[in-house]
Design an enzyme around this catalytic site. Structure first.
Site, PDB file in Angstrom:
ATOM      1  CE1 TYR A 173      -3.341  39.819 -27.625  1.00  0.00           C
ATOM      2  CE2 TYR A 173      -5.513  39.035 -26.940  1.00  0.00           C
ATOM      3  CZ  TYR A 173      -4.140  39.125 -26.738  1.00  0.00           C
ATOM      4  OH  TYR A 173      -3.578  38.509 -25.648  1.00  0.00           O
ATOM      5  CE1 TYR A 215      -3.960  35.268 -26.247  1.00  0.00           C
ATOM      6  CE2 TYR A 215      -5.151  34.142 -24.484  1.00  0.00           C
ATOM      7  CZ  TYR A 215      -4.635  35.306 -25.020  1.00  0.00           C
ATOM      8  OH  TYR A 215      -4.775  36.496 -24.343  1.00  0.00           O
ATOM      9  CE  LYS A 240       0.891  30.843 -24.873  1.00  0.00           C
ATOM     10  NZ  LYS A 240      -0.318  30.773 -24.113  1.00  0.00           N
ATOM     11  CG  HIS A 272     -12.177  35.779 -20.538  1.00  0.00           C
ATOM     12  ND1 HIS A 272     -11.594  36.951 -20.967  1.00  0.00           N
ATOM     13  CD2 HIS A 272     -12.990  36.132 -19.501  1.00  0.00           C
ATOM     14  CE1 HIS A 272     -12.025  37.960 -20.229  1.00  0.00           C
ATOM     15  NE2 HIS A 272     -12.862  37.482 -19.334  1.00  0.00           N
ATOM     16  N   PRO A 304       4.648  40.245 -24.535  1.00  0.00           N
ATOM     17  CG  PRO A 304       3.819  42.244 -23.668  1.00  0.00           C
ATOM     18  CD  PRO A 304       5.037  41.652 -24.314  1.00  0.00           C
TER      19      PRO A 304
END
Length: 395
Positions: free
Chosen positions: A201, A388, A298, A72, A294
């Site tokens: 998200y 990220y 990580k 991704h 979560p």
């Protein structure tokens, strides 16, 4: 028995450490209180940072990631009426991979079996001894009821928050930090193809939602719920209704595909760090030393980074006779731990609505302002992307 390193815990951290040590010619014994089938079947994280994939590939564990993983370029950030794509590759030149922890564990277990190293599963009464001496040991009862002791040069505690390794460190020698969040995630696994090409998200007044995936035919969803939520209160219809509302079904022609739900569970949310990550000849890694919510993806990646540093340090010590890296292991690992702890807290704070009495409309406007800045500012987007997609191991 006598070995060089006893590894307590056969999750991804312990298995990867055993693999890295084996490549360096360092013998180890693995001790795990669960069965191999249980370990392999635990459903956990699904996002691998770029640095994690690079490491796994470099040590011969990248074939299935390349063949079956889903690369991704970024994620979507959403709030009511708006959805924005953040392209990590454009911002920082790194991507992430969707490849479930269950698959990582299977790859590592296969490598362990191929190496022929000793492993004890379904053990009980695990205890650590003489950790500040030059002859530490681990005792346990094996699955056949035989009491065993393994002496070693070092003990690696990779057995999670509830394992015996962390509690073997005297409280006077340990400092802990903890943040318990006033919400949890209802995690849902569904036998339905993902409705999105990359993770969504979503901030929503009803609470956070996340659309993730495990494969081309399995989707993973999360809904923000109270920390004491009873999963039985969430029928399949209520789950799909909640997801459709929070993820914006019908907006700009996007639709949420529904299918059979195969699993539901409630995941508590907290941040926890225990320092130092070394006590005598005990070295902690992964959830035995730290836990992150979560939201930032990580947990597994931190465990991989810990083990990469620890394997290098133990090899330098046990093979080359240099103690420099084992002496600095805790400080080296904690730099990344605290960076990822902050990022996970930041993502969590930006995306989750606070319960009555802890938050109000003012807090919601601050969250929306933060989301607008991240999605409209080059600097804001690059900061999220850098964290990220993952900082270099040992940065």
């Amino acid at each position: 028995m006598r070995t060089r390193v006893v590894i307590v815990g056969a999750g991804p951290a312990g298995l990867l450490l055993s693999h890295l040590l084996d490549l360096a010619g360092v013998e180890s014994v693995l001790v795990e209180n669960r069965s191999p089938e249980y370990v392999a079947g635990r459903i956990r994280a699904g996002v691998l940072e770029s640095s994690s994939v690079d490491l796994l590939t470099s040590v011969g564990l990248g074939d299935r990631i390349a063949a079956e993983g889903d690369e991704h370029r970024g994620i979507y950030l959403q709030w009511p009426g708006e959805r924005h794509h953040l392209d990590f590759v454009d911002h920082v030149g790194r991507s992430v991979w969707i490849y479930g922890q269950t698959e990582v564990t299977k790859d590592l277990m296969a490598a362990r079996e191929a190496a022929g190293r000793q492993a004890y599963y379904e053990v009980s009464d695990v205890a650590l001894h003489d950790l500040t001496s030059d002859r530490p040991s681990v005792t346990f009862t094996d699955r056949d009821g035989v009491a065993r002791r393994v002496e070693a040069d070092a003990v690696a505690g990779c057995d999670g928050f509830h394992g015996p390794s962390r509690t073997a460190v005297p409280s006077a020698a340990q400092q802990t930090w903890e943040r318990v969040y006033p919400f949890a995630w209802l995690g849902v696994l569904a036998a339905v193809p993902p409705s999105t090409d990359e993770l969504i998200y979503a901030w929503h007044p009803d609470g956070f939602a996340l659309h993730s995936m495990r494969s081309a035919s399995v989707s993973r969803f999360y809904l923000q719920v109270p920390p004491d939520e009873d999963v039985s209160r969430w029928s399949d219809d209520r789950v799909w209704d909640g997801l459709a509302t929070r993820l914006g079904d019908g907006i700009d022609g996007w639709s949420l595909q529904q299918g059979p739900i195969t699993e539901k569970s409630v995941l508590p949310m907290r941040s926890f760090v225990s320092t130092p990550m070394r006590h005598g000849r005990l070295f902690l890694a992964g959830d035995a030393a730290h836990i992150v919510p979560p939201t930032g993806a990580k947990g597994l990646n931190l465990a991989i980074a810990d083990v990469a540093l620890l394997a290098r340090a133990l090899t330098a010590w046990l093979v080359d006779g240099s103690s420099t890296l084992v002496d600095s292991y805790s400080d080296d690992a904690l730099r990344r731990v605290w960076r990822c702890t902050h990022f996970s807290w930041w993502m969590t704070s930006m995306l989750h609505t606070l319960p009555p009495g802890e938050g109000d409309a003012f807090d919601q406007q601050l969250q929306l302002s933060q989301l607008r800045w991240v999605t409209s500012s080059e600097a804001g987007a690059a900061g999220l992307a850098e964290n990220y997609a993952g900082l270099p191991i040992g940065f």
